[in-house]
Motif scaffolding. Structure first.
Motif, PDB file in Angstrom:
ATOM      1  N   CYS A 240     -70.910  22.494  42.181  1.00 33.99           N
ATOM      2  CA  CYS A 240     -70.864  22.340  40.727  1.00 33.99           C
ATOM      3  C   CYS A 240     -69.634  21.553  40.303  1.00 33.99           C
ATOM      4  O   CYS A 240     -68.619  21.533  41.001  1.00 33.99           O
ATOM      5  N   VAL A 241     -69.735  20.923  39.148  1.00 29.01           N
ATOM      6  CA  VAL A 241     -68.574  20.246  38.566  1.00 29.01           C
ATOM      7  C   VAL A 241     -67.722  21.289  37.856  1.00 29.01           C
ATOM      8  O   VAL A 241     -68.178  22.397  37.550  1.00 29.01           O
ATOM      9  N   ASP A 242     -66.478  20.927  37.587  1.00 28.54           N
ATOM     10  CA  ASP A 242     -65.523  21.894  37.046  1.00 28.54           C
ATOM     11  C   ASP A 242     -65.974  22.566  35.747  1.00 28.54           C
ATOM     12  O   ASP A 242     -65.852  23.783  35.587  1.00 28.54           O
ATOM     13  N   THR A 243     -66.504  21.799  34.804  1.00 29.04           N
ATOM     14  CA  THR A 243     -66.884  22.387  33.517  1.00 29.04           C
ATOM     15  C   THR A 243     -68.136  23.253  33.605  1.00 29.04           C
ATOM     16  O   THR A 243     -68.448  23.990  32.669  1.00 29.04           O
ATOM     17  N   ALA A 244     -68.870  23.163  34.725  1.00 33.30           N
ATOM     18  CA  ALA A 244     -70.043  24.023  34.913  1.00 33.30           C
ATOM     19  C   ALA A 244     -69.670  25.351  35.562  1.00 33.30           C
ATOM     20  O   ALA A 244     -70.465  26.296  35.556  1.00 33.30           O
ATOM     21  N   PRO A 255     -70.968  29.438  42.709  1.00 32.73           N
ATOM     22  CA  PRO A 255     -71.187  28.172  43.419  1.00 32.73           C
ATOM     23  C   PRO A 255     -70.567  28.205  44.798  1.00 32.73           C
ATOM     24  O   PRO A 255     -69.637  28.984  45.072  1.00 32.73           O
ATOM     25  N   ASP A 256     -71.060  27.369  45.698  1.00 31.91           N
ATOM     26  CA  ASP A 256     -70.497  27.285  47.038  1.00 31.91           C
ATOM     27  C   ASP A 256     -69.269  26.396  47.077  1.00 31.91           C
ATOM     28  O   ASP A 256     -68.444  26.519  47.981  1.00 31.91           O
ATOM     29  N   LEU A 257     -69.161  25.509  46.097  1.00 39.14           N
ATOM     30  CA  LEU A 257     -68.075  24.545  46.104  1.00 39.14           C
ATOM     31  C   LEU A 257     -67.933  23.962  44.701  1.00 39.14           C
ATOM     32  O   LEU A 257     -68.924  23.760  44.000  1.00 39.14           O
ATOM     33  N   VAL A 258     -66.698  23.688  44.275  1.00 43.29           N
ATOM     34  CA  VAL A 258     -66.420  23.126  42.953  1.00 43.29           C
ATOM     35  C   VAL A 258     -65.701  21.795  43.124  1.00 43.29           C
ATOM     36  O   VAL A 258     -64.852  21.647  44.004  1.00 43.29           O
ATOM     37  N   VAL A 259     -66.041  20.821  42.270  1.00 40.39           N
ATOM     38  CA  VAL A 259     -65.397  19.510  42.297  1.00 40.39           C
ATOM     39  C   VAL A 259     -64.705  19.276  40.960  1.00 40.39           C
ATOM     40  O   VAL A 259     -65.293  19.489  39.894  1.00 40.39           O
ATOM     41  N   SER A 260     -63.431  18.828  41.026  1.00 38.43           N
ATOM     42  CA  SER A 260     -62.667  18.576  39.805  1.00 38.43           C
ATOM     43  C   SER A 260     -61.826  17.312  39.965  1.00 38.43           C
ATOM     44  O   SER A 260     -61.191  17.119  41.007  1.00 38.43           O
ATOM     45  N   ILE A 261     -61.807  16.457  38.932  1.00 42.46           N
ATOM     46  CA  ILE A 261     -61.030  15.212  39.023  1.00 42.46           C
ATOM     47  C   ILE A 261     -60.201  14.940  37.772  1.00 42.46           C
ATOM     48  O   ILE A 261     -59.294  14.119  37.801  1.00 42.46           O
ATOM     49  N   TYR A 282     -60.709  18.222  44.952  1.00 36.89           N
ATOM     50  CA  TYR A 282     -60.020  17.669  43.795  1.00 36.89           C
ATOM     51  C   TYR A 282     -59.390  16.317  44.131  1.00 36.89           C
ATOM     52  O   TYR A 282     -59.255  15.940  45.305  1.00 36.89           O
ATOM     53  N   LEU A 283     -58.989  15.600  43.100  1.00 33.68           N
ATOM     54  CA  LEU A 283     -58.181  14.388  43.219  1.00 33.68           C
ATOM     55  C   LEU A 283     -56.786  14.700  42.675  1.00 33.68           C
ATOM     56  O   LEU A 283     -56.624  15.614  41.855  1.00 33.68           O
TER      57      LEU A 283
END
Length: 430
Positions: A240-244, A255-261, A282-283
């Motif tokens: 999922c993306v961060d805001t989700a 979620p299994d994993l979160v992505v944030s940039i 993350y970045l």
């Protein structure tokens, strides 16, 4: 039909017979055009002047001057009154000029009013509908008036033109020498060096189906189904993306994993209290305080942005694709982890159901619905309101999908934007 139209049409029929057939079906009477006069004259359609009303040729020369003189092939989007093609054809070194129609009915009207044979009959000219192409071509000049007046058939290419034209403006906040950016990267360096390279995740789920979950309004219709899938022993991976993240947790979905940039993502978006066992990708522009508080394992990476050039030389990390939205690196991560099948959730790029995001109030994550002045086609073929930057994000995702034919992409909803290159996942689409 006017005598002028017959003369123009004869040239088009001889050179492009299939295009001539389509033009004959265009409803030029639907174009509400008026004469707009100044030192010269032009057509005005709904208050939008097709060209300058004072000096059309001078305007065309200014437009032509923005295109390189050493290119053998050039592209013009929009036909206008034929001035720009005429000026460009004065270049002796020009071997091919592609003129892309952005509004068929408008072009048909112009053919009735003005002789266009001086450029239509030039053997270097190729005339085509912009919407017949899958993407834009460079170098190009897009007539500003027809970027607004583009018809529905050519709207997808119009969106890509707008995205390209606005690219430098959109990147203004990402100056590698900005003191704010340099400070953020310095502040995040300690975390980045302590964490694993995102490359360690690559190839770890070869052949698996992955759900990539965004925060578009359509996500709200899938919370119950996603919660049920999450409980299955054999199931897709949830990225999922961060805001989700917060809306998913509020509906019992881990979620299994979160992505944030995004540097603006805060504890409000990524509460850390229950983040045990959830990896975060993350970045380095991410808030270091948010990163440090995260309880799950962290993986750092870069995008191709120039702001990471110096860090990239000193501290090697893998790259994720970023096209303006966090949905892009989330999808790219899924592909690099080995997914053969990806289903998108909440990837709406629009405001269906008159909402901006799932699980957030109107205006919480950006401009409110009432400020939306643009549109895209949804999965039903109807117009749905959106923001200009959302259309740009959609274009970039479609380009990414086109570049990865080895992966099957699915959309879970018809409510948001139609995403070229995806099919609808019948398990979720009604």
């Amino acid at each position: 039909m006017s005598e002028c139209f017959e003369d123009n049409a004869q040239v088009i029929e001889r050179r492009w017979p299939a295009l001539h057939t389509r033009l004959m079906l265009e409803d030029s009477a639907s174009v509400q055009a008026e004469l707009s006069e100044g030192l010269g004259s032009t057509l005005s359609i709904g208050g939008i002047q097709l060209t300058s009303r004072h000096d059309r040729v001078l305007e065309a020369r200014v437009q032509a001057a923005s295109l390189p003189v050493d290119k053998a092939q050039l592209h013009v989007y929009g036909t206008g009154l034929g001035d720009l093609p005429t000026v460009l054809l004065e270049r002796a070194g020009l071997e091919r000029l592609y003129v892309h129609i952005l509004n068929g009915a408008l072009f048909a009207l112009v053919l009735q009013l003005l002789d266009q044979r001086h450029w239509l009959d030039d053997p270097r000219v190729e005339l085509l509908y912009a919407g017949d192409q899958t993407d834009i071509y460079t170098p190009f000049f897009a007539l500003p008036s027809e970027m607004v007046l583009a018809d529905d058939f050519n709207a997808k290419i119009r969106d890509r033109l707008v995205s390209e034209v606005h690219l430098n403006f959109n990147n203004r906040d990402f100056d590698p020498q900005s003191p704010t950016i340099l400070q953020r990267l310095q502040d995040s360096l300690e975390v980045l060096l302590a964490d694993d390279d995102v490359a360690k995740l690559f190839g770890t789920h070869a052949g698996r189906e992955i759900y990539v979950i965004g925060t578009g309004p359509s996500l709200e219709s899938h919370f119950e189904q996603l919660a049920a899938v999450r409980k299955q022993a054999q199931r897709p991976l949830f990225i999922c993306v961060d805001t989700a993240y917060r809306p998913l947790r509020e509906h019992g979905i881990k979620p299994d994993l979160v992505v944030s940039i995004d540097q603006r993502i805060s504890f409000r978006h990524l509460p850390f209290e229950e983040s045990d066992g959830i990896p975060l990708v993350y970045l380095p522009m991410s808030d270091p305080q948010v990163l440090k508080a995260w309880k799950g394992k962290r993986y750092g990476g870069y995008s191709a942005s120039p702001i990471y050039a110096s860090l990239r030389r000193q501290h090697a990390r893998a790259e994720l694709y970023v096209g303006g939205s966090v949905i892009h690196p989330a999808v790219d991560l899924a592909v690099k982890m080995g997914a053969e099948r990806i289903t998108l959730f909440g990837a709406d790029f629009a405001f269906p159901m008159n909402k901006t995001h799932a699980g957030w109030g109107d205006g919480d994550l950006g401009p409110g619905v009432n400020l939306a002045r643009h549109w895209v086609r949804d999965g039903h073929g109807e117009r749905v309101r959106t923001q200009l930057n959302f259309r740009s994000y959609l274009c970039e995702l479609e380009r990414y999908i086109a570049g990865h034919p080895e992966v099957r992409f699915f959309n879970s909803s018809r409510a948001g934007a139609m995403i070229v290159g995806t099919q609808f996942n019948q398990e979720f689409v009604q």
